[in-house]
Every structure is written in C-alpha cells, then in structure tokens.
Design a protein around this motif. Structure first.
Motif, PDB file in Angstrom:
ATOM      1  N   ASN B 233       0.916  -1.209   0.076  1.00  0.00           N
ATOM      2  CA  ASN B 233       0.000   0.149  -0.003  1.00  0.00           C
ATOM      3  C   ASN B 233       0.819   1.291   0.100  1.00  0.00           C
ATOM      4  O   ASN B 233       1.593   1.524   1.019  1.00  0.00           O
ATOM      5  CB  ASN B 233      -0.881  -0.170   1.169  1.00  0.00           C
ATOM      6  CG  ASN B 233      -1.758   1.138   1.327  1.00  0.00           C
ATOM      7  OD1 ASN B 233      -1.763   2.146   0.417  1.00  0.00           O
ATOM      8  ND2 ASN B 233      -2.671   1.430   2.425  1.00  0.00           N
ATOM      9  N   PRO B 234       0.875   1.930  -1.181  1.00  0.00           N
ATOM     10  CA  PRO B 234       1.756   3.077  -1.179  1.00  0.00           C
ATOM     11  C   PRO B 234       1.221   4.241  -0.039  1.00  0.00           C
ATOM     12  O   PRO B 234       1.745   5.178   0.020  1.00  0.00           O
ATOM     13  CB  PRO B 234       1.610   3.789  -2.507  1.00  0.00           C
ATOM     14  CG  PRO B 234       0.513   3.119  -3.264  1.00  0.00           C
ATOM     15  CD  PRO B 234       0.066   1.823  -2.521  1.00  0.00           C
ATOM     16  N   PHE B 235      -0.154   4.184   0.379  1.00  0.00           N
ATOM     17  CA  PHE B 235      -0.414   5.098   1.309  1.00  0.00           C
ATOM     18  C   PHE B 235      -0.542   4.533   2.779  1.00  0.00           C
ATOM     19  O   PHE B 235      -1.296   5.090   3.366  1.00  0.00           O
ATOM     20  CB  PHE B 235      -1.902   5.854   0.778  1.00  0.00           C
ATOM     21  CG  PHE B 235      -2.079   6.133  -0.651  1.00  0.00           C
ATOM     22  CD1 PHE B 235      -2.191   5.322  -1.572  1.00  0.00           C
ATOM     23  CD2 PHE B 235      -1.311   7.344  -0.916  1.00  0.00           C
ATOM     24  CE1 PHE B 235      -2.485   6.026  -2.960  1.00  0.00           C
ATOM     25  CE2 PHE B 235      -1.493   7.920  -2.155  1.00  0.00           C
ATOM     26  CZ  PHE B 235      -2.008   7.106  -3.285  1.00  0.00           C
ATOM     27  N   HIS B 236       0.238   3.573   3.225  1.00  0.00           N
ATOM     28  CA  HIS B 236       0.033   2.982   4.602  1.00  0.00           C
ATOM     29  C   HIS B 236       1.034   4.070   5.335  1.00  0.00           C
ATOM     30  O   HIS B 236       2.366   3.909   5.492  1.00  0.00           O
ATOM     31  CB  HIS B 236       0.507   1.729   4.581  1.00  0.00           C
ATOM     32  CG  HIS B 236       0.776   0.925   5.708  1.00  0.00           C
ATOM     33  ND1 HIS B 236      -0.067   0.701   6.580  1.00  0.00           N
ATOM     34  CD2 HIS B 236       1.961   0.707   6.431  1.00  0.00           C
ATOM     35  CE1 HIS B 236       0.511   0.198   7.825  1.00  0.00           C
ATOM     36  NE2 HIS B 236       1.770   0.410   7.738  1.00  0.00           N
ATOM     37  N   PHE B 237       0.551   4.928   6.354  1.00  0.00           N
ATOM     38  CA  PHE B 237       1.483   6.106   6.773  1.00  0.00           C
ATOM     39  C   PHE B 237       1.209   5.560   8.395  1.00  0.00           C
ATOM     40  O   PHE B 237       0.333   5.134   8.718  1.00  0.00           O
ATOM     41  CB  PHE B 237       1.089   7.286   6.404  1.00  0.00           C
ATOM     42  CG  PHE B 237       1.320   7.827   5.197  1.00  0.00           C
ATOM     43  CD1 PHE B 237       0.175   8.200   4.083  1.00  0.00           C
ATOM     44  CD2 PHE B 237       2.694   7.477   4.334  1.00  0.00           C
ATOM     45  CE1 PHE B 237       0.399   8.489   2.912  1.00  0.00           C
ATOM     46  CE2 PHE B 237       2.620   7.783   3.104  1.00  0.00           C
ATOM     47  CZ  PHE B 237       1.468   8.279   2.312  1.00  0.00           C
ATOM     48  N   ASP B 238       2.453   6.026   9.156  1.00  0.00           N
ATOM     49  CA  ASP B 238       2.193   5.742  10.598  1.00  0.00           C
ATOM     50  C   ASP B 238       1.649   7.153  11.111  1.00  0.00           C
ATOM     51  O   ASP B 238       2.319   7.692  11.892  1.00  0.00           O
ATOM     52  CB  ASP B 238       3.731   5.686  10.943  1.00  0.00           C
ATOM     53  CG  ASP B 238       4.581   4.544  10.336  1.00  0.00           C
ATOM     54  OD1 ASP B 238       5.348   4.753   9.941  1.00  0.00           O
ATOM     55  OD2 ASP B 238       3.987   3.277  10.169  1.00  0.00           O
ATOM     56  N   GLY B 239       0.548   7.442  10.983  1.00  0.00           N
ATOM     57  CA  GLY B 239      -0.237   8.401  11.753  1.00  0.00           C
ATOM     58  C   GLY B 239      -0.111   9.643  10.964  1.00  0.00           C
ATOM     59  O   GLY B 239       0.571   9.550   9.843  1.00  0.00           O
ATOM     60  N   PHE B 240      -0.950  10.712  11.248  1.00  0.00           N
ATOM     61  CA  PHE B 240      -0.810  11.918  10.466  1.00  0.00           C
ATOM     62  C   PHE B 240       0.702  12.643  10.673  1.00  0.00           C
ATOM     63  O   PHE B 240       1.245  13.203   9.790  1.00  0.00           O
ATOM     64  CB  PHE B 240      -1.949  12.912  10.787  1.00  0.00           C
ATOM     65  CG  PHE B 240      -1.982  14.175   9.793  1.00  0.00           C
ATOM     66  CD1 PHE B 240      -1.495  15.196  10.335  1.00  0.00           C
ATOM     67  CD2 PHE B 240      -2.519  14.021   8.491  1.00  0.00           C
ATOM     68  CE1 PHE B 240      -1.611  16.247   9.399  1.00  0.00           C
ATOM     69  CE2 PHE B 240      -2.441  15.084   7.663  1.00  0.00           C
ATOM     70  CZ  PHE B 240      -2.065  16.190   8.269  1.00  0.00           C
ATOM     71  N   TRP B 241       0.973  12.772  11.809  1.00  0.00           N
ATOM     72  CA  TRP B 241       2.424  13.680  12.034  1.00  0.00           C
ATOM     73  C   TRP B 241       2.780  13.063  13.396  1.00  0.00           C
ATOM     74  O   TRP B 241       2.482  12.402  14.173  1.00  0.00           O
ATOM     75  CB  TRP B 241       2.164  15.106  12.146  1.00  0.00           C
ATOM     76  CG  TRP B 241       1.337  15.638  13.445  1.00  0.00           C
ATOM     77  CD1 TRP B 241       0.183  15.487  13.609  1.00  0.00           C
ATOM     78  CD2 TRP B 241       1.982  16.245  14.604  1.00  0.00           C
ATOM     79  NE1 TRP B 241      -0.088  16.192  14.988  1.00  0.00           N
ATOM     80  CE2 TRP B 241       0.969  16.740  15.450  1.00  0.00           C
ATOM     81  CE3 TRP B 241       3.547  16.482  14.879  1.00  0.00           C
ATOM     82  CZ2 TRP B 241       1.489  17.159  16.644  1.00  0.00           C
ATOM     83  CZ3 TRP B 241       3.577  17.188  16.086  1.00  0.00           C
ATOM     84  CH2 TRP B 241       2.563  17.586  17.046  1.00  0.00           C
ATOM     85  N   GLY B 242       4.169  13.415  13.695  1.00  0.00           N
ATOM     86  CA  GLY B 242       4.719  12.922  14.921  1.00  0.00           C
ATOM     87  C   GLY B 242       6.247  13.376  14.821  1.00  0.00           C
ATOM     88  O   GLY B 242       6.619  14.052  13.832  1.00  0.00           O
ATOM     89  N   LEU B 243       7.011  13.057  15.719  1.00  0.00           N
ATOM     90  CA  LEU B 243       8.388  13.387  16.161  1.00  0.00           C
ATOM     91  C   LEU B 243       9.334  12.395  15.891  1.00  0.00           C
ATOM     92  O   LEU B 243      10.517  12.710  16.029  1.00  0.00           O
ATOM     93  CB  LEU B 243       8.468  14.187  17.456  1.00  0.00           C
ATOM     94  CG  LEU B 243       7.696  15.460  17.297  1.00  0.00           C
ATOM     95  CD1 LEU B 243       7.753  16.187  18.653  1.00  0.00           C
ATOM     96  CD2 LEU B 243       7.854  16.482  16.309  1.00  0.00           C
ATOM     97  N   ASP B 244       9.177  11.074  15.482  1.00  0.00           N
ATOM     98  CA  ASP B 244      10.015  10.075  15.610  1.00  0.00           C
ATOM     99  C   ASP B 244      10.579   9.837  14.118  1.00  0.00           C
ATOM    100  O   ASP B 244       9.954   9.784  13.186  1.00  0.00           O
ATOM    101  CB  ASP B 244       9.150   8.712  16.019  1.00  0.00           C
ATOM    102  CG  ASP B 244      10.095   7.557  15.832  1.00  0.00           C
ATOM    103  OD1 ASP B 244       9.715   6.460  16.453  1.00  0.00           O
ATOM    104  OD2 ASP B 244      11.432   7.622  15.349  1.00  0.00           O
ATOM    105  N   PRO B 245      11.828  10.303  14.050  1.00  0.00           N
ATOM    106  CA  PRO B 245      12.326  10.365  12.729  1.00  0.00           C
ATOM    107  C   PRO B 245      12.516   8.818  12.049  1.00  0.00           C
ATOM    108  O   PRO B 245      12.797   8.684  10.912  1.00  0.00           O
ATOM    109  CB  PRO B 245      13.834  10.616  13.090  1.00  0.00           C
ATOM    110  CG  PRO B 245      14.196  10.532  14.384  1.00  0.00           C
ATOM    111  CD  PRO B 245      12.686  10.442  15.006  1.00  0.00           C
ATOM    112  N   ASN B 246      12.120   7.795  12.781  1.00  0.00           N
ATOM    113  CA  ASN B 246      12.163   6.518  12.247  1.00  0.00           C
ATOM    114  C   ASN B 246      10.643   6.018  11.561  1.00  0.00           C
ATOM    115  O   ASN B 246      10.546   4.841  11.144  1.00  0.00           O
ATOM    116  CB  ASN B 246      12.485   5.419  13.280  1.00  0.00           C
ATOM    117  CG  ASN B 246      13.871   5.870  13.717  1.00  0.00           C
ATOM    118  OD1 ASN B 246      14.916   5.869  12.618  1.00  0.00           O
ATOM    119  ND2 ASN B 246      14.198   5.888  14.741  1.00  0.00           N
ATOM    120  N   LEU B 247       9.705   6.972  11.863  1.00  0.00           N
ATOM    121  CA  LEU B 247       8.530   6.474  11.042  1.00  0.00           C
ATOM    122  C   LEU B 247       8.165   7.466   9.990  1.00  0.00           C
ATOM    123  O   LEU B 247       8.814   8.420   9.783  1.00  0.00           O
ATOM    124  CB  LEU B 247       7.377   6.942  12.431  1.00  0.00           C
ATOM    125  CG  LEU B 247       7.410   5.935  13.670  1.00  0.00           C
ATOM    126  CD1 LEU B 247       6.562   6.137  14.526  1.00  0.00           C
ATOM    127  CD2 LEU B 247       7.271   4.447  13.008  1.00  0.00           C
TER     128      LEU B 247
END
Lengths: 100, 538, 118
Positions: B233-247
């Motif tokens: 899935n090219p639109f599988h994201f880890d939430g809308f925003w955050g501060l973890d540089p590994n996500l």
C-alpha cells in the motif's frame, strides 16, 4: 475561452491563462497516477489498472490543452530569439546597456 | 558506510564480449560528434541550441538515473515498502516545471542558471549571485562526480573484489574521452543511446527478478504469509504527524508532495534543476524544451514503479536483512544472482550505461559553469570560440582529476557533502520560487538566503541536537523549520535593500514573461506597448 | 583519509563555500573594474572584509587540523598539548605573508600602470 482552444494569436499565447494551470494540474495527476498505477498493474492489482488508465487519460488531456498554445508562443519567440541572443552575448562581454 | 559482502559473480567470455562491444558502442556514439562539438561555445555546451524534444528528454531520464540511484531506491522501498516510492517522486517537479519555469528559463536564453541570475537581477548583487552560483556549481559537480564514481567503485568491489580505485577511476575516464572530444553533443547523443540501453536493462532485470520471486501473485501472497501485506500500500502511513524520525507520517508524504510539485514553479529548488536547465536551453524551441522536461520526468517515474515492484520481489526472497549496506544492493543481487550467462554481461553494460550518462552530464555541466561564467564572463570576455572550446576541455579535465582526488581520498567528506546538498534544498526552496514569481524579490535577498542556509542548517540538523537543545527531528519538520528560519533572514534583507533597476526588470519581463506577482512591471510594459507582437525585441 | 563525520560535514560545506566565495571575489572585482570603473578596485572596507574572512578561515582550518591531529579531547587541550607545533609554523607563515606583501608593494610601484590599486 474554450479549454481546448486551438487557434491562438502570438499575443494571447504569451499570456498566462487557465490552460497553463490545467496543463500543470493534469500533468501532476498523470505523474501521480502512473507512479501508483504502473506498480499496481505489475502486481496485477485492479486499482493499479484503473490508475494507469486514468494516467493515460490525463496525459492526453495535458497535451490537448497546452499544445496549440505552445506551438504558437514558440513560433512567435523564435522570430525574436536572434536579437535576444545578441543582447545576451553583449551583456556577457560587459557591453550591454546596464551590464551588471 | 559498511560494504555488503562481495558476491561471487561469474562472468563468462560471452558476458565480457557483450560488455566490451556495448562500451565501445557507447564511446563511439559520443566521439563521432567531435566535429559538431568543437565549433563554438554554444555547441560544446548546448549542442547549438537546436535539439528536438526527444533528445533532451532521454538525457533528462538518463541524468536522473545515476549509479547510486538503484541503491538509494532499493534502500527506501526495502525499508518502507511501496510508500517509499514517494521519496523518488520528487522528479514530479518536472510536471509543473515543463509549463512554468522551463518556459521562463528557455525564454531567458541563459546558458546556465548562474547567467540567469545576471539577467533576472541587476547591479552588483546580480554579479555576486552569478559568481557565487558559478563557483558553487563548478565545485558541486566535482563532488557529484566523486560521489557517483565512488558508487561505481563499490559495485566493482562487490562484483569482482577489485580494489576500490579501479571502479572509481576506470569508467569515469572512459566517459571523459567523448566528453572531452565532443562536449555536449557527445553527452546528449550518448545519453540517448545509454538511456535506451539502461531502460531496457532495468526493465529486463526487474521482470526477471519478479518472475524468480514467484511473479506478481507470488509476491502478493508471500507478503501476506509473512504479515507484510501493508508493504503493497503506497498510502500506508504511521499516523498523520509525529516527531519520531524513524516513522513515515502523512506529514512526510504531504511535504514530499508539495516539494515535488510546487517546486516546479521555481528554479534551483532541487540539485536536478541545474543539469535540466542545460537540457532546456539546448532544445530547439520553447515547445521542445517543455516536452523534453515533461517526458523525461514521466519516464523516470515509470522506471521508479518498475524498480519498486522488483525490490518488493527482493524483499520476499530476503525479508530479514537489517543492514542498509546489505539491502541497498538488492536490485543488483536480483540481476547478478539470477540472470543467465550473456545476460549478466548485458546487465553490467547497463550499469555502465547508467554510470556514463551521469558522469558525462556532470563533467560537461561543471565545465559549463567554469567556462561560461567564471572564464568567459570574468576572466576573458573577448575570448574567441576556439579559445572557449579549448578552455572548456581544460575545465573538463580539471573536474575529472579533481573528482578522482576527492573520490579516492575524501569519501566520508563526499558523503556528508551530498547530505549538505539536500539540506540546501530546504533553506533556499522558497527563495528559489520567489525569485521567479515576485518582482520585488531582489538579488540581495537571494544571496542572503544561500549564506544563511548554511548557518541555519548546521544549527537545526547538527549543532542544536548535539547540544540537546533540539531533538533529532523527522524530515518533514526539518524541512519546514529550515524554510522558516532562513526566511527570517532574507525577507528583512529584501525589504531593507533597494529593488532591482526598473528598466532591467522591464527588459527581463518582456523577454521571459514570468508568472506571478509582477504587477508594476507588467503595467509599465503594457503602457509602453512592449507586450504586443511587434514590441519587445531590440 | 577518513575523518570524523561531524568534521566531514564542516569541511565539506566549507570547501564548497570557499570556492563559491572565489566566485564572489571575481564578480566583485569585475563589477568594480568594468562597470563602476573604480580607481581603487577594493575599497578599504572590502579589503578588510576579504582579509578578515581569509584570516578566520585559516585560523579555523589550523584549529580543526590541530584537533584532528591530536589525541586530546577537545579544542583547548589539543591546542595546549602542541603549542610549539602551532605557534612556530603560524609565526613563519605570518612572516611569509608580510614579506610577500612588502615585496609586492615595493616592486609594483615600478610596473607602469600596475600600482597596488589595480
């Protein structure tokens, strides 16, 4: 003004119009859809084929909208190009009216 | 960066024969244009400004496909799955640029982006910008050459266990033969041939790898078995925003989308702009220039999609690789470990084609800035065409030797400089747009944005995190933070310094017809009747 | 030559900015000479800026090299552990620069139309 306008005057073609905006929007959509569509199609995903087909449609729309305008403005600019090039070379040699 | 263990690839005599024949064809394709390349500065650097759209288009694609590109794309797709395809999507700037900044730049007729600064701005600020950019581009092309040559060194060590310097020096030197001899004519013709070869090879190897992994359905079902279906899935994201540089957040995706599309309005937003500017200017007409950029970008994205599926194929075959040094070589492994005899040689020739097309571009491009801007404009404005071609060749040779020195002795510096190139994109991204669309944005504002970007990027990405004042931030936040901080410098500089000379701006406006906020200049041009067919050219 | 990643970042950017600054210098020189037709190409302020930037760059390079060449941790320990290796060469370098400048000033007056202001 028709979106698929085919007859342009040189002065009209030099202006920024809705056709330029549409060409950009259609072009971005074509690029976006081919990126996901081709990958999806290779993976034999139905959504891939749909996106790929839409990408072709937007590609065709891009050129349909912008090509007549581009032809006209290109031809008009070519007539003035030699003069502009001379100016630029003079400028490069510090001989222009406001070289610098 | 640690190296993946060398693989025992067996090259049969048939493979070597194909390699030699294909390399010979590539060199010959460039050298035969010697007579055209030596005619003038415009021939040596722009092929006489007379190319039909499909030649620069293949060169746009070929230039976008460098030796380290498959490693980088492999790295992102292996790590992130299909959503990693949004990183190389930045090529989509060509979709808008084709009908906006390409048109404006082509109309300016500037041979280089540095020269364009002279035409857009006026006075001392314009000259300083030209000098700054010319120096920057001369040096940065040398670094890119070193970086790309180093990648070839890695590949040769991986394949043949050769000492690193052989891969760094040998193929770049082969390429320099036709660039020295034929200049941009050699570059563009060889790029066409190499672009076709590389596209065919990329497709063949990728399809082969996909079939070895079980075909499309095999890949899909295997991903399901190991619980990794989300990778499709090219639109599988880890939430809308955050501060973890590994996500990978939606904010990352949106930032990439904005950068890659709206960036097409500006000039110099991406490092890719500089070689594409040369291709734009070499096109026969504005229409040819527009289509060359559009088509080159489109084919590049096709290439990305093909690669992405091939790398998913590699993932299902080797799902547990943790080291980037191992999985970044994935696409090469697909080819070298699974192709039959004869095809391995063709694959290697395809890699050489990819390498030569990038090397030739940057050799000629760096020499363009050193010759047209630094030598011709500043040192010897009265130089003859023969002198300029000779100086162009000397500069090409100096760039070549400089790149060897850097590539062999300073690899870690090179890698950090490439990192710095990406940082630079953040701080001057907005100024690169403003200079196109806003008449009031002057040379001092743009120059100050370049210099401020250095300080700000050091602060945000390195100094403040090292001191614990800032955490290590995700990419999307780094970008917007840098863009905002640098604006605190160039906006006041813009408003506290004088606008560019009105007559100069008028001449530029009439010739280039820029888009955006040019109200006062447009009004004056209309008042003087300069915007009709009869007006404008001197 | 392998360097510390942080030092590599600084060095890489400094090298790029150094070459770009040479372009700035060329541009400034030509603008003053060809457009303004100035009698004196580098104003006192410009001269001071150029000398200042070069001095800061050289000092920065020496200190960075001192840290990279020393086993000590940090700038001050690296400097104090090798005063002789820093001070003596710096003194010799300074003498060389002053001598060159003095020679240039003396002999350039003898060249027709090629005084210090060019």
């Amino acid at each position: 003004m028709s979106v698929f306008k085919t007859e342009w005057t040189a002065d009209d073609a030099d202006r920024w119009t809705i056709h330029d905006l549409l060409a950009c929007v259609f072009g971005v959509l074509a690029f976006f859809l081919v990126t996901v569509g081709l990958a999806g199609s290779i993976l034999l995903q139905p959504w891939g084929f749909v996106c790929l087909a839409l990408s072709m449609v937007f590609t065709w729309l891009t050129f349909k909208v912008i090509d007549p305008k581009l032809r006209t403005l290109s031809a008009a600019f070519e007539k003035k190009q030699a003069g502009y090039l001379e100016d630029m070379e003079r400028h490069n040699r510090w001989e222009g009216d406001d070289a610098g | 960066m640690d190296q993946a263990a060398a693989v025992s690839v067996v090259f049969t005599p048939l493979d070597w024969l194909w390699v030699i024949l294909l390399i010979s064809a590539m060199i010959a394709c460039g050298v035969v244009f010697y007579r055209l390349g030596k005619r003038s500065e415009a021939d040596f650097f722009l092929a006489g400004r007379g190319l039909p759209w499909w030649l620069p288009a293949t060169s746009v694609y070929a230039t976008h496909t460098a030796t380290d590109t498959p490693m980088w794309i492999c790295g992102t797709i292996y790590k992130w799955g299909m959503r990693g395809i949004w990183f190389p999507f930045f090529t989509a700037w060509t979709a808008i640029s084709a009908f906006v900044s390409t048109r404006i730049f082509r109309r300016s007729l500037a041979m280089s982006q540095a020269e364009w600064q002279n035409l857009r701005y006026s006075g001392l600020g314009a000259e300083l910008l030209r000098g700054w950019l010319a120096g920057w581009q001369t040096f940065m092309n040398m670094f890119v050459l070193a970086w790309v040559s180093a990648a070839m060194g890695k590949i040769c060590t991986y394949l043949f266990a050769w000492p690193n310097w052989i891969g760094v020096v040998a193929f770049t030197s082969i390429c320099a033969v036709y660039v020295l001899v034929a200049g941009y004519w050699g570059v563009i013709m060889a790029d066409f041939q190499q672009g076709v070869i590389s596209f065919l090879v990329i497709t063949l190897v990728s399809v082969w790898g996909i079939s070895v992994a079980g075909g499309p359905s095999g890949i899909v079902s295997r991903l399901g078995e190991i619980g990794e279906s989300a990778r499709l899935n090219p639109f599988h994201f880890d939430g809308f925003w955050g501060l973890d540089p590994n996500l990978f957040y939606t904010a990352d995706f949106v930032t990439l989308l904005i950068m890659s599309t709206l960036g097409g309005i500006g000039m110099g937003n991406f490092i890719d702009w500089y070689p594409e500017a040369q291709r734009i200017q070499s096109a026969r007409t504005i229409r040819d220039a527009s289509y060359s950029i559009w088509a080159g970008g489109f084919v590049t994205l096709i290439r990305n999609s093909v690669w992405a599926v091939a790398i998913l194929a590699f993932f299902v075959m080797y799902p547990a690789l943790e080291s980037e040094a191992q999985y970044e070589m994935g696409w090469f492994r697909l080819g070298f470990e699974h192709l039959p005899a004869g095809m391995i040689g063709v694959f290697f020739a395809g890699i050489i084609a990819i390498h030569l097309s990038t090397i030739s571009t940057h050799l000629n491009l760096g020499a363009l800035y050193a010759t047209r801007d630094l030598y011709h404009h500043y040192i010897n404005p009265e130089a003859s065409e023969a002198t300029l071609v000779r100086v162009g060749r000397i500069n090409t040779l100096l760039l070549l030797l400089g790149s060897f020195l850097l590539g062999l002795t300073m690899q870690s510096i090179t890698s950090w400089l490439i990192f710095a190139l990406w940082l630079q994109a953040a701080g001057i991204w907005i100024p690169s747009l403003l200079q196109v669309i806003w008449w009031r944005f002057n040379s001092w504002a743009y120059l100050s944005s370049w210099i401020a970007n250095l300080v700000m990027s050091w602060l945000v990405v390195w100094v403040l995190p090292a001191l614990g004042v800032l955490p290590e931030l995700p990419n999307w936040l780094n970008f917007w933070l840098l863009a905002g901080l640098v604006s605190l410098v160039y906006l006041p500089v813009c408003f506290f310094t004088k606008a560019d000379d009105r007559e100069h701006l008028l001449r530029y406006y009439v010739q280039a017809r820029p888009l955006g906020f040019w109200g006062p200049i447009h009004a004056e041009a209309e008042r003087r009747g300069l915007l009709t067919t009869q007006g404008g050219a001197s | 030559m392998q360097v510390d990643p942080a030092a590599g970042k600084i060095l890489g950017m400094l090298m790029a900015y150094a070459v770009s600054s040479l372009g700035l210098l060329l541009a400034y020189y030509n603008y003053r000479k060809r457009i303004l037709k100035a009698d004196r190409i580098f104003s006192p302020v410009a001269t001071a800026v150029i000398i200042g930037v070069i001095t800061v760059a050289v000092i920065g390079a020496v200190l960075t090299a001192a840290v990279a060449s020393s086993d000590a941790d940090g700038l001050w320990p690296a400097v104090t552990s090798n005063i002789v290796g820093l001070a003596l060469p710096a003194f010799i370098l300074l003498v060389s620069v002053v001598l060159t400048w003095a020679l240039f000033r003396h002999f350039s007056r003898r060249m027709p139309g090629a005084g210090p202001s060019d």
